[in-house]
Design a protein around this motif. Structure first.
Motif, PDB file in Angstrom:
ATOM      1  N   LYS A  89      13.906  43.789 -18.107  1.00  0.00           N
ATOM      2  CA  LYS A  89      14.625  43.269 -19.276  1.00  0.00           C
ATOM      3  C   LYS A  89      13.881  42.147 -20.001  1.00  0.00           C
ATOM      4  CE  LYS A  89      19.351  42.258 -20.727  1.00  0.00           C
ATOM      5  NZ  LYS A  89      20.747  42.065 -20.272  1.00  0.00           N
ATOM      6  N   PRO A  90      13.303  41.159 -19.290  1.00  0.00           N
ATOM      7  CA  PRO A  90      12.568  40.108 -20.022  1.00  0.00           C
ATOM      8  C   PRO A  90      11.414  40.665 -20.857  1.00  0.00           C
ATOM      9  CG  PRO A  90      12.970  39.435 -17.755  1.00  0.00           C
ATOM     10  CD  PRO A  90      13.341  40.881 -17.849  1.00  0.00           C
ATOM     11  N   HIS A  91      10.797  41.728 -20.369  1.00  0.00           N
ATOM     12  CA  HIS A  91       9.691  42.342 -21.106  1.00  0.00           C
ATOM     13  C   HIS A  91      10.206  43.085 -22.344  1.00  0.00           C
ATOM     14  CE1 HIS A  91       6.804  41.460 -17.881  1.00  0.00           C
ATOM     15  NE2 HIS A  91       7.811  41.734 -17.054  1.00  0.00           N
ATOM     16  N   TYR A  92      11.353  43.764 -22.216  1.00  0.00           N
ATOM     17  CA  TYR A  92      11.947  44.426 -23.367  1.00  0.00           C
ATOM     18  C   TYR A  92      12.307  43.398 -24.446  1.00  0.00           C
ATOM     19  CZ  TYR A  92      12.658  48.466 -20.225  1.00  0.00           C
ATOM     20  OH  TYR A  92      12.483  49.515 -19.349  1.00  0.00           O
ATOM     21  N   VAL A  93      12.924  42.300 -24.016  1.00  0.00           N
ATOM     22  CA  VAL A  93      13.329  41.250 -24.952  1.00  0.00           C
ATOM     23  C   VAL A  93      12.115  40.701 -25.694  1.00  0.00           C
ATOM     24  CG1 VAL A  93      14.255  38.897 -25.102  1.00  0.00           C
ATOM     25  CG2 VAL A  93      15.421  40.607 -23.692  1.00  0.00           C
ATOM     26  N   ALA A  94      11.043  40.410 -24.959  1.00  0.00           N
ATOM     27  CA  ALA A  94       9.839  39.843 -25.574  1.00  0.00           C
ATOM     28  C   ALA A  94       9.174  40.832 -26.529  1.00  0.00           C
ATOM     29  CB  ALA A  94       8.858  39.422 -24.489  1.00  0.00           C
ATOM     30  N   ALA A  95       9.113  42.113 -26.129  1.00  0.00           N
ATOM     31  CA  ALA A  95       8.480  43.120 -26.983  1.00  0.00           C
ATOM     32  C   ALA A  95       9.258  43.309 -28.279  1.00  0.00           C
ATOM     33  CB  ALA A  95       8.377  44.450 -26.231  1.00  0.00           C
ATOM     34  N   LEU A  96      10.585  43.320 -28.204  1.00  0.00           N
ATOM     35  CA  LEU A  96      11.399  43.475 -29.405  1.00  0.00           C
ATOM     36  C   LEU A  96      11.309  42.235 -30.299  1.00  0.00           C
ATOM     37  CD1 LEU A  96      14.549  45.169 -27.839  1.00  0.00           C
ATOM     38  CD2 LEU A  96      12.885  46.234 -29.384  1.00  0.00           C
ATOM     39  N   ALA A  97      11.228  41.064 -29.685  1.00  0.00           N
ATOM     40  CA  ALA A  97      11.140  39.829 -30.463  1.00  0.00           C
ATOM     41  C   ALA A  97       9.898  39.817 -31.356  1.00  0.00           C
ATOM     42  CB  ALA A  97      11.135  38.622 -29.537  1.00  0.00           C
ATOM     43  N   LYS A  98       8.825  40.430 -30.893  1.00  0.00           N
ATOM     44  CA  LYS A  98       7.592  40.510 -31.704  1.00  0.00           C
ATOM     45  C   LYS A  98       7.813  41.304 -32.982  1.00  0.00           C
ATOM     46  CE  LYS A  98       4.439  40.262 -27.747  1.00  0.00           C
ATOM     47  NZ  LYS A  98       3.442  41.018 -26.932  1.00  0.00           N
ATOM     48  N   HIS A  99       8.873  42.108 -32.993  1.00  0.00           N
ATOM     49  CA  HIS A  99       9.185  42.930 -34.163  1.00  0.00           C
ATOM     50  C   HIS A  99      10.500  42.485 -34.810  1.00  0.00           C
ATOM     51  CE1 HIS A  99       5.910  45.842 -33.489  1.00  0.00           C
ATOM     52  NE2 HIS A  99       6.093  45.518 -32.224  1.00  0.00           N
ATOM     53  N   ASP A 100      10.823  41.208 -34.608  1.00  0.00           N
ATOM     54  CA  ASP A 100      12.000  40.609 -35.247  1.00  0.00           C
ATOM     55  C   ASP A 100      13.294  41.341 -34.914  1.00  0.00           C
ATOM     56  OD1 ASP A 100      10.478  38.575 -36.559  1.00  0.00           O
ATOM     57  OD2 ASP A 100       9.842  40.059 -38.028  1.00  0.00           O
ATOM     58  N   ALA A 101      13.448  41.690 -33.644  1.00  0.00           N
ATOM     59  CA  ALA A 101      14.663  42.361 -33.188  1.00  0.00           C
ATOM     60  C   ALA A 101      15.172  41.704 -31.915  1.00  0.00           C
ATOM     61  CB  ALA A 101      14.406  43.843 -32.945  1.00  0.00           C
ATOM     62  N   THR A 102      16.470  41.769 -31.705  1.00  0.00           N
ATOM     63  CA  THR A 102      17.127  41.164 -30.541  1.00  0.00           C
ATOM     64  C   THR A 102      17.843  42.240 -29.736  1.00  0.00           C
ATOM     65  OG1 THR A 102      17.449  39.012 -31.627  1.00  0.00           O
ATOM     66  CG2 THR A 102      18.937  39.554 -29.802  1.00  0.00           C
ATOM     67  N   LEU A 103      17.560  42.288 -28.445  1.00  0.00           N
ATOM     68  CA  LEU A 103      18.217  43.255 -27.564  1.00  0.00           C
ATOM     69  C   LEU A 103      19.701  42.938 -27.447  1.00  0.00           C
ATOM     70  CD1 LEU A 103      17.750  45.653 -25.568  1.00  0.00           C
ATOM     71  CD2 LEU A 103      17.517  43.921 -23.771  1.00  0.00           C
ATOM     72  N   LEU A 104      20.536  43.948 -27.603  1.00  0.00           N
ATOM     73  CA  LEU A 104      21.991  43.780 -27.509  1.00  0.00           C
ATOM     74  C   LEU A 104      22.548  44.333 -26.207  1.00  0.00           C
ATOM     75  CD1 LEU A 104      23.103  44.731 -31.145  1.00  0.00           C
ATOM     76  CD2 LEU A 104      22.656  42.450 -30.213  1.00  0.00           C
ATOM     77  N   TRP A 105      22.148  45.556 -25.836  1.00  0.00           N
ATOM     78  CA  TRP A 105      22.598  46.132 -24.576  1.00  0.00           C
ATOM     79  C   TRP A 105      21.670  47.277 -24.183  1.00  0.00           C
ATOM     80  CZ3 TRP A 105      25.154  47.612 -29.102  1.00  0.00           C
ATOM     81  CH2 TRP A 105      25.280  48.982 -29.346  1.00  0.00           C
ATOM     82  N   THR A 106      21.813  47.728 -22.956  1.00  0.00           N
ATOM     83  CA  THR A 106      21.056  48.878 -22.462  1.00  0.00           C
ATOM     84  C   THR A 106      22.029  49.969 -22.031  1.00  0.00           C
ATOM     85  OG1 THR A 106      20.986  48.086 -20.162  1.00  0.00           O
ATOM     86  CG2 THR A 106      19.212  47.366 -21.627  1.00  0.00           C
ATOM     87  N   THR A 107      21.575  51.208 -22.104  1.00  0.00           N
ATOM     88  CA  THR A 107      22.392  52.352 -21.713  1.00  0.00           C
ATOM     89  C   THR A 107      21.610  53.234 -20.749  1.00  0.00           C
ATOM     90  OG1 THR A 107      23.699  52.425 -23.749  1.00  0.00           O
ATOM     91  CG2 THR A 107      23.491  54.482 -22.509  1.00  0.00           C
ATOM     92  N   PRO A 108      22.133  53.504 -19.568  1.00  0.00           N
ATOM     93  CA  PRO A 108      21.460  54.440 -18.655  1.00  0.00           C
ATOM     94  C   PRO A 108      21.851  55.879 -18.977  1.00  0.00           C
ATOM     95  CG  PRO A 108      23.403  53.538 -17.592  1.00  0.00           C
ATOM     96  CD  PRO A 108      23.348  52.923 -18.970  1.00  0.00           C
ATOM     97  N   TRP A 109      20.882  56.761 -18.931  1.00  0.00           N
ATOM     98  CA  TRP A 109      21.157  58.191 -19.036  1.00  0.00           C
ATOM     99  C   TRP A 109      21.334  58.772 -17.630  1.00  0.00           C
ATOM    100  CZ3 TRP A 109      21.552  61.425 -23.306  1.00  0.00           C
ATOM    101  CH2 TRP A 109      21.179  60.885 -24.543  1.00  0.00           C
ATOM    102  N   PRO A 110      22.136  59.801 -17.477  1.00  0.00           N
ATOM    103  CA  PRO A 110      22.170  60.518 -16.198  1.00  0.00           C
ATOM    104  C   PRO A 110      20.794  61.119 -15.921  1.00  0.00           C
ATOM    105  CG  PRO A 110      24.047  61.119 -17.569  1.00  0.00           C
ATOM    106  CD  PRO A 110      23.105  60.350 -18.443  1.00  0.00           C
ATOM    107  N   PRO A 111      20.496  61.486 -14.685  1.00  0.00           N
ATOM    108  CA  PRO A 111      19.159  61.976 -14.351  1.00  0.00           C
ATOM    109  C   PRO A 111      18.766  63.227 -15.132  1.00  0.00           C
ATOM    110  CG  PRO A 111      20.696  62.363 -12.537  1.00  0.00           C
ATOM    111  CD  PRO A 111      21.376  61.455 -13.502  1.00  0.00           C
TER     112      PRO A 111
END
Length: 321
Positions: free
Chosen positions: A120-142
Motif C-alpha cells: 500500500k505505501p508503494h501504491y500511494v507514492a506511485a499515485l502521488a507522482k501523478h497527482d492522485a490519492t488512493l481511496l480504497w482497494t478491491t480484491p478480486w476472487p481468484p
C-alpha cells in the motif's frame, strides 16, 4: 432602493466562494459491470460519500470508453473526479502495480490482504507522482480460465487464444503454450462475438458480470491470483472541495475499503452458484498443467522483481517471511 457600492463589489466574491463550495460533477468510474465487485465498490462509495455530504455519482461499464489502463489520463483530463482501475493495467505507470496479479503468489483472502498491506505505501507514492490519492482497494476472487472447450491439461492449453489482464499473465500463458494477449474487459465481448478469442483469464466474478457463459461454457479453477483493483481521486478535484467535503471522501473511501474486503468472503461460492445456474462446467487442472503454469510463473516473478528493483524485492522478502 439604494444598494451600497461595497455590497455590489462584494457580490462577485460571494458568488465565487459559493461556487467553490459546490463541486462540479463528482463522478467515480469503473470499466467493470455494476454486478462485479469493483462495480459494487464504486456504487457503495458514491452512496457513502453522498450520505456524508458530498453528492457523488457511480458510473460503471466503462462510461465514455473508459479503461483502467487510461485511468490516470482520465483524471488528468478531468473526465472523472475519481476512478476504479485494475491494478495490473497500470504497469506502464509503475511495474509495482503488477504485484497483486503475480501468479500463484497469493492463495487466500488472508494472503491477498497481507500483500496489500505491504504494498500500500508503494501504491500511494506511485499515485502521488501523478497527482492522485488512493481511496480504497478491491480484491478480486481468484482468477481462472473461461474457455470454449474443456481445458485441464497442457495439451488443451496449447495454441489457445486467450485474453489476459496484464503483461505478466500474457508471459505466463505464452510460456505454457497459449496464444495470449492483453485486452481490457471492454474489448472482450466484441472479440468473442467475432470468434477471435477462445478463452478469457478472469475471475468467476468478472466472467459472471459479463455473462461469459454465452460464449465460454467452461471454467477451469486455476487459483492463479487474487488481483486488486485500486480506486483513486484527482488531487485537483480534492483540492477544490471544502474541508468537510474532503472528509466525506476520506470517510467514504475507508468505509468502502472495509466493505470490499468483507464482501469478497463467500464471493467465490456465490459466483460458482451463478455459473452452475447458467450451465457452466467447472473443472480442475491436472497436475501437469499446474506444474507447467507454476514453472512459467517462477520466471515471470523473477523478471518482475528485476524490473522493480529493491522495492519489489523488499515486498516479496517481507511477504515470504
Amino acid at each position: 432602493m439604494i444598494v451600497s457600492r461595497r455590497l455590489i463589489l462584494a457580490a462577485p466574491a460571494l458568488a465565487f466562494g459559493s461556487a467553490l463550495a459546490q463541486p462540479v460533477g463528482w463522478t467515480v468510474a469503473t470499466e467493470y459491470p455494476a454486478t462485479s465487485i469493483p462495480g459494487e465498490g464504486v456504487t457503495h462509495f458514491a452512496t457513502a460519500a453522498t450520505a456524508h455530504g458530498l453528492p457523488v455519482t457511480a458510473a460503471t461499464d466503462g462510461p465514455g470508453g473508459y479503461r483502467s489502463a487510461a485511468a490516470l489520463t482520465a483524471l488528468a483530463e478531468g473526465r472523472f473526479a475519481a476512478v476504479d482501475a485494475f491494478a495490473g493495467a497500470l504497469a506502464a505507470v509503475d511495474p509495482l502495480f503488477l504485484l497483486s496479479s503475480l501468479p500463484f503468489l497469493t492463495a487466500s483472502h488472508a494472503d491477498a490482504a497481507r500483500l496489500r498491506d505491504l504494498a500500500k505505501p508503494h501504491y500511494v507514492a506511485a499515485l502521488a507522482k501523478h497527482d492522485a490519492t488512493l481511496l480504497w482497494t478491491t480484491p478480486w476472487p481468484p482468477s481462472g480460465l473461461w474457455t470454449h472447450r474443456k481445458v485441464t491439461t497442457p495439451e488443451d492449453l496449447r495454441g489457445l487464444r486467450v485474453r489476459t489482464y496484464d503483461a505478466t499473465g500474457t508471459e505466463v500463458l505464452r510460456a505454457a503454450g497459449a496464444t495470449a494477449e492483453v485486452l481490457s474487459f471492454g474489448e472482450v465481448n466484441a472479440r468473442l462475438e467475432a470468434g477471435t478469442l477462445d478463452a478469457v483469464l478472469s475471475s468467476g466474478d468478472g466472467g459472471a458480470g459479463r455473462q461469459l457463459w454465452r460464449w465460454l461454457p467452461n471454467f477451469t479453477e486455476l487459483n492463479y491470483a487474487w488481483p486488486l483493483s485500486l480506486a483513486f481521486a484527482s488531487n485537483a478535484r480534492l483540492a477544490a472541495l471544502t474541508p468537510a467535503q474532503r472528509e466525506a471522501v476520506t470517510k467514504a473511501g475507508a468505509e468502502t475499503e472495509v466493505r470490499q474486503w468483507q464482501a469478497i468472503i463467500g464471493r467465490l461460492e456465490a459466483n460458482q452458484r451463478v455459473m452452475r445456474e447458467n450451465q457452466v462446467a467447472i473443472h480442475q487442472p491436472d497436475a501437469a498443467l499446474r506444474a507447467a503454469l507454476r514453472s512459467a510463473a517462477g520466471t515471470a516473478i523473477t523478471q518482475w522483481s528485476g524490473r522493480t528493483g529493491q522495492a519489489g524485492a523488499a515486498i516479496l522478502t517481507a511477504y515470504g517471511a
